[in-house]
Design an enzyme around this catalytic site. Sequence first.
Site: not given
Ligand SMILES: Cc1ncc(COP(=O)(O)O)c(C=O)c1O
Length: 310
Positions: A62, A161, A195
């Site tokens: 990612r 990200k 989210e």
């Molecule tokens: C905006 C956002 N959404 C969702 C997530 C959850 O992603 P993950 O399960 O890969 O940590 C994160 C964390 O990385 C995030 O920063």
Amino acid sequence: MVERLPDEGKIWYNGTFVDWKDAKVHVLSHGLHYGSGVFEGIRCYATEKGSFIFRLKEHVDRMYHSARLYKMDIPYSEEDLKEAIKETIRINGLDACYIRPIAFYGYHHLGVNPTGCPVDVAIAVWRWGTYLGEEALESGIRCTFSSWRRIDPKTLPVTAKAVGHYLNSLLAVLDAKEKGFDEAIMLDSDGYVAEGPGENIFAVKNATLYTPEAESSILPGITRASVIELARESGYEVVEKPLTKEELLTADEVFFTGTAAEVSPIREIDGVRIGKGKRGEVTSVIQRKFFDVVNARDERYMRWLEPVYE
Ligand SMILES: Cc1ncc(COP(=O)(O)O)c(C=O)c1O
């Protein structure tokens, strides 16, 4: 709840290990002025079978996906970065930790166009407890719908990200805290549930799980993908679809997923009690499965765990 960062240890910085206090950037670094960086948040768990990083490959994938979307060339291969992450944990002698790799445009010239700036890469690891508090995992947290909408794919590549994207999350978190809530829930620009500021969200109704689809401006979480797989394997139906505020408020259960939040129940949203106002049955099952997997108690999912000390 907010833990201060440590002040000793070693940080991997552009291929070498430096002392914690020496891992610095120049105030005129591009990334600082324009948010031009990509990063990951990863967990390493101490288990009875040793220390394991949860889904290292997917996180590193990612990070390179995020970099590609910003046309940033990380000057290391994915394999090298994975090795460097493991070595950073080993050199710091940690058994469980949070892992933060970051790649950003560094010091060269100042101007929005980053062409010509070096891409600096760092990896830091440190001990870390539960993000929303130990109690949150059991009793659940109180959330509010943020007045700030989640960034939109018409404006930014939301599946990246990227550092600058977190100004959106920062506003939502501050908004929630000022109103006395534990965490925010953001809607997308069409008004559907997206989210949390650092978490994906699930609703449970009549034992079926619902979660916003990729088109709802979400960051496709690695915990989200893991929970979908674990839930289906446990016999639950999982539906990815646009979710309305009303569907969330009238769900039997709602929970967050994320590397930091793990699987955290939500017991209230804006004064509306969710289900019985405590961790629900399905959430408990998913949480138990998730912790079994990350703690190396489920042989079938050892493929998600990367050993640190072999
Ligand atoms: C905006 C956002 N959404 C969702 C997530 C959850 O992603 P993950 O399960 O890969 O940590 C994160 C964390 O990385 C995030 O920063």
